[in-house]
Design a protein around this motif. Structure first.
Motif, PDB file in Angstrom:
ATOM      1  N   LEU A  68      -4.869  -2.751   1.338  1.00  0.00           N
ATOM      2  CA  LEU A  68      -3.861  -3.217   0.384  1.00  0.00           C
ATOM      3  C   LEU A  68      -3.499  -2.122  -0.622  1.00  0.00           C
ATOM      4  O   LEU A  68      -2.322  -1.952  -0.960  1.00  0.00           O
ATOM      5  CB  LEU A  68      -4.372  -4.454  -0.361  1.00  0.00           C
ATOM      6  N   ALA A  69      -4.484  -1.372  -1.077  1.00  0.00           N
ATOM      7  CA  ALA A  69      -4.218  -0.287  -2.027  1.00  0.00           C
ATOM      8  C   ALA A  69      -3.339   0.780  -1.388  1.00  0.00           C
ATOM      9  O   ALA A  69      -2.409   1.293  -2.023  1.00  0.00           O
ATOM     10  CB  ALA A  69      -5.535   0.321  -2.512  1.00  0.00           C
ATOM     11  N   GLN A  70      -3.593   1.086  -0.133  1.00  0.00           N
ATOM     12  CA  GLN A  70      -2.791   2.082   0.575  1.00  0.00           C
ATOM     13  C   GLN A  70      -1.359   1.585   0.748  1.00  0.00           C
ATOM     14  O   GLN A  70      -0.407   2.323   0.537  1.00  0.00           O
ATOM     15  CB  GLN A  70      -3.423   2.389   1.928  1.00  0.00           C
ATOM     16  N   LYS A  71      -1.200   0.324   1.117  1.00  0.00           N
ATOM     17  CA  LYS A  71       0.134  -0.254   1.284  1.00  0.00           C
ATOM     18  C   LYS A  71       0.880  -0.254  -0.047  1.00  0.00           C
ATOM     19  O   LYS A  71       2.074   0.022  -0.094  1.00  0.00           O
ATOM     20  CB  LYS A  71       0.054  -1.686   1.826  1.00  0.00           C
ATOM     21  N   HIS A  72       0.185  -0.567  -1.124  1.00  0.00           N
ATOM     22  CA  HIS A  72       0.807  -0.584  -2.443  1.00  0.00           C
ATOM     23  C   HIS A  72       1.283   0.821  -2.816  1.00  0.00           C
ATOM     24  O   HIS A  72       2.382   0.988  -3.341  1.00  0.00           O
ATOM     25  CB  HIS A  72      -0.176  -1.103  -3.493  1.00  0.00           C
ATOM     26  N   ALA A  73       0.478   1.825  -2.516  1.00  0.00           N
ATOM     27  CA  ALA A  73       0.864   3.208  -2.822  1.00  0.00           C
ATOM     28  C   ALA A  73       2.095   3.607  -2.019  1.00  0.00           C
ATOM     29  O   ALA A  73       3.018   4.230  -2.555  1.00  0.00           O
ATOM     30  CB  ALA A  73      -0.297   4.152  -2.530  1.00  0.00           C
TER      31      ALA A  73
END
Length: 78
Positions: free
Chosen positions: A34-39
């Motif tokens: 999720l953090a990667q997708k948000h970035a």
């Protein structure tokens, strides 16, 4: 940290502690995803995308005659 955010964090910690280690690792993996997708979303919103070195390595080629002069027909439009 806002109180609502703190409540969510505390709830997640309590729930995470009840899971076996394998499922805890799955939660960690999902949070990282999720953090990667948000970035990626943030970069696309700003009109900027990160370049990834070597992403298309070996997919292009240059002709052997790349540096040879072009024939007159090319320049004359014939």
């Amino acid at each position: 940290m806002t109180s609502q955010r703190q409540d969510i964090t505390e709830t997640l910690i309590v729930q995470l502690q009840t899971l076996p280690p394998e499922q805890q690792q799955m939660v960690v993996n999902f949070v990282e995803f999720l953090a990667q997708k948000h970035a990626q979303f943030q970069f696309s919103q700003n009109g900027k995308k990160r370049r990834v070195a070597g992403l298309h390595e070996g997919m292009g080629w240059i002709s052997d005659d790349f540096n040879q002069p072009l024939p007159d027909e090319f320049w004359m439009g014939e």
